[in-house]
Design an enzyme around this catalytic site. Structure first.
Site, mmCIF file in Angstrom:
data_model
loop_
_atom_site.group_PDB
_atom_site.id
_atom_site.type_symbol
_atom_site.label_atom_id
_atom_site.label_comp_id
_atom_site.label_asym_id
_atom_site.label_seq_id
_atom_site.Cartn_x
_atom_site.Cartn_y
_atom_site.Cartn_z
ATOM 1 N N GLU A 441 0.836 -1.217 0.000
ATOM 2 C CA GLU A 441 0.000 0.000 0.000
ATOM 3 C C GLU A 441 0.862 1.255 0.000
ATOM 4 O O GLU A 441 0.523 2.246 0.633
ATOM 5 C CB GLU A 441 -0.892 0.009 1.244
ATOM 6 C CG GLU A 441 -2.387 -0.188 1.109
ATOM 7 C CD GLU A 441 -3.038 0.080 -0.226
ATOM 8 O OE1 GLU A 441 -2.960 1.213 -0.710
ATOM 9 O OE2 GLU A 441 -3.656 -0.838 -0.768
ATOM 10 N N GLY A 442 1.995 1.205 -0.687
ATOM 11 C CA GLY A 442 2.917 2.349 -0.711
ATOM 12 C C GLY A 442 3.897 2.242 0.437
ATOM 13 O O GLY A 442 3.498 2.318 1.600
#
Ligand SMILES: Cc1cc2nc3c(=O)[nH]c(=O)nc-3n(C[C@H](O)[C@H](O)[C@H](O)COP(=O)(O)OP(=O)(O)OC[C@H]3O[C@@H](n4cnc5c(N)ncnc54)[C@H](O)[C@@H]3O)c2cc1C
Length: 599
Positions: A441-442
């Site tokens: 998610e980054g």
């Protein structure tokens, strides 16, 4: 593995006493059902399910893992049955659109359930978590037909979902992705390519899986401006909506990995699979941004869960385990030694975990309230302000909480000494499971660039000012409160410094863009400690006010104040180091020629 106990008292403290959820829900459009009684009943029921069904499967999931054979995946013993119970309990539909079978409850309430599910068993929680991502995408961007076909099944939990973004050569930089989408004569698309690391990409818990896939149309512009979004089901839906013929998508293998063994991380092959475009052509990434914040708050919960689980396990152990005597004389003179909780360093480890878990809960619930307002605020003005606050808080919540949540999980293991390293206690599993939170998610690096580059500097500091103004008002309103002085003085100084540091970096970045990348992670961590300082000061105020009023829960409120004190004295000083480091400039990183990185 510690038996998970949902921290209901603290959940209620944050919801009701710190963030006044009752008023918040009353101000939302369509949240009439979220009455205090209803909210309490939902949380109590959810807690029971997480404690009794999911928690006992956490270690089973780790030990057995998922197994892959001929394109199908078997989940660990008990996962399938637990998922059935989850569906029967109506949990997948909690926050979804009532027009498609959802219960329309606020997102922030859904996140309380996600916290309990994720802390009890993160690997399990990822299956419905990914479905939630797919649901949000279709809810936001799907056509009416797509909603009728897919949304209803995802919301009922009969089908699950995935997010297929990453390819072997790109994860952070999706602009270079290669999966192709070629138009078919019937208006559908043939999707061809390989996606890797797809969580819940294949499993045996539901009859169909709805993949949300990023791919390129023929002749699409290069980079992020040429990416489109597609629905690609594992089984093609029949006319009557049931799951039909197999589509040309299959699981090529699953990864063997450090943690979250109970969740299948899949290589997914799309061999001309039939797909449907969602949203406008070439706007796939823009479409994804609309719900990215919610997904990232979902991942931030992993930091909270890791700290909470570590704390629960290590607290029980620290009260029980005997080793040496207290420096100030025996505390357990009848026993052969004192319990290790008497030792200052063990207390440091316990209090760090407690401060992280409770601070994280406050930050996540605060951020989730902004998401509620973006979704269901009554006025455009409210929604716009909340959107800005949400955009600012999300990278901090995601990256800061997964970083310090991992630290907390490690401390949970450390409290156990050698026993922490042994599987039986589950503390090493907690560390292994928590580690991925800083990557997917980054990554922390990518979140930090998003915060400093996009959210702060690109808005000329407006999003930061929106937050620091709140802090300033809080400090001013309570300036006469003597009891709060120990928290408000450092908070006000930090709040001022936060703006000054931002200005300094902004100025140097005008001369050299590398300064942004060089300062960004320290800036994010500093911001995290600053947001925590604000929340801990607010929590201390609530607790102190309660104690002045008189309460039968003196011990609970006193512990809040003590933890706030611990935070300010022993964790907040870390912000100083981040401030110095962020101003150290890019040269000490960039002057070294690449060739000099020799081994
Ligand atoms: C268990 C697991 C589950 C996952 N689940 C999913 C899923 O369900 N769906 C999905 O699509 N993906 C999923 N992923 C993929 C995950 O989101 C990516 O691995 C992640 O985004 C990082 O991408 P990458 O691995 O390509 O690393 P890279 O992008 O190659 O990054 C490598 C390093 O370089 C740094 N870096 C890269 N660019 C910059 C920059 N501009 N500035 C500073 N630093 C930079 C990164 O921070 C990182 O430290 C999963 C991964 C794992 C391991």
């Amino acid at each position: 593995m510690p038996e998970y106990k949902a921290p209901l008292r603290d959940i209620k403290f944050v919801m009701n006493e710190l963030l006044n959820s009752e008023q918040h829900y009353a101000n939302l459009e369509g949240a009439e059902d979220a009455t205090p009684d209803m909210v309490d009943a939902i949380i109590a029921e959810g807690a029971k399910f997480c404690e009794q069904v999911l928690s006992p499967l956490n270690q089973v999931g780790d030990r057995e893992g998922c197994t892959w054979s001929e394109a199908s995946v078997k989940t660990p013993t008990g996962f399938k049955e637990a998922y059935q119970q989850y569906v029967e309990g109506g949990w997948p539909s909690m926050t979804a659109d009532p027009n498609y079978g959802g219960q329309g409850l606020p997102h922030s309430l859904g996140l309380v359930m996600s916290e309990m599910v994720g802390t009890a068993n993160w690997s399990f929680g990822m299956y419905p978590g990914l479905s939630h991502g797919a649901t949000n995408t279709i809810e936001e961007h799907g056509t009416e037909e797509q909603k009728q076909t897919y949304l209803t099944k995802l919301i009922s939990g009969e089908w699950t979902g995935t997010m297929c973004l990453t390819e072997s050569h790109c994860g952070s930089d999706l602009g270079t992705l290669r999966t192709k989408a070629e138009p078919n004569a019937d208006g559908t698309y043939a999707i061809t390519g390989t996606k890797i690391f797809i969580s819940a990409g294949e499993h045996d818990m539901a009859e169909n899986i709805v993949h949300i896939v990023l791919a390129r149309l023929p002749g699409a512009p290069e980079g992020t401006k040429g990416i489109s979004l597609f629905i690609v089901p594992k089984n093609l839906p029949n006319e009557d909506g049931s799951s039909g013929e197999r589509n040309a998508v299959s699981c090529g293998s699953i990864e063997h990995k450090m943690g979250i063994h109970g969740n299948a991380t899949c290589v997914m092959n799309f061999d001309g699979a039939k797909g449907w475009l969602i949203g406008p052509e070439n706007k796939g990434l823009n479409c994804m941004f609309t719900f990215m914040n919610t997904a990232r708050i979902g991942t931030a919960i992993q930091g909270l869960g890791a700290a909470e689980l570590g704390f629960q396990g290590s607290l029980a152990y620290a009260k029980d385990r005997l080793a040496m005597r207290s420096l100030s004389g025996p505390k357990n003179p009848e026993g052969i030694a004192d319990p290790i909780i008497v030792h200052p360093d063990v207390r440091r480890m316990l209090l760090t975990q407690k401060a992280v878990a409770e601070g994280a809960r406050a930050l996540i619930y605060l951020t989730a309230q902004q998401a509620d307002i973006v979704h269901s605020g009554k006025t455009e003005e409210e929604r716009k302000a909340a959107d800005e606050a949400l955009g600012f808080l999300t990278p901090i919540a995601k990256a800061f909480l997964t970083e310090i949540g991992y630290e907390a999980a490690n401390l949970g293991m450390q409290v156990f000494g050698g026993h922490g390293f042994i599987s039986e206690w589950g503390m090493e599993q907690n560390v292994r499971d928590a580690r991925i939170g800083m990557i997917y998610e980054g990554t922390t690096g990518i979140q930090a660039l998003d915060l400093l580059g996009r959210k702060v500097l690109m808005t000329q500091g407006e999003s930061l000012k929106g937050f620091t103004k709140q802090v300033h008002v809080f400090c001013k309103e309570n300036a006469d409160n003597e009891q709060l002085k120990e928290f408000l003085e450092p908070l006000a100084a930090l709040n001022k410094e936060w703006g000054e540091l931002t200005m300094k970096i902004g100025m140097t970045a005008m001369k050299n863009r590398e300064e942004v990348g060089a300062a960004s992670v320290d800036y994010l961590m500093y911001s995290g400690y600053a947001v925590f300082a604000y929340l801990w000061a607010r929590m201390a105020k609530v607790a102190l006010d309660k104690m002045v009023e008189g309460t039968s829960e003196e011990m609970f409120y006193n512990a809040k104040v003590q933890t706030a004190r611990f935070y300010f004295k022993r964790m907040l000083p870390r912000a100083r180091a981040h401030a110095e480091s962020m101003l150290a400039g890019a040269d000490s990183l960039m002057d070294m020629p690449e060739e000099a990185f020799a081994i």
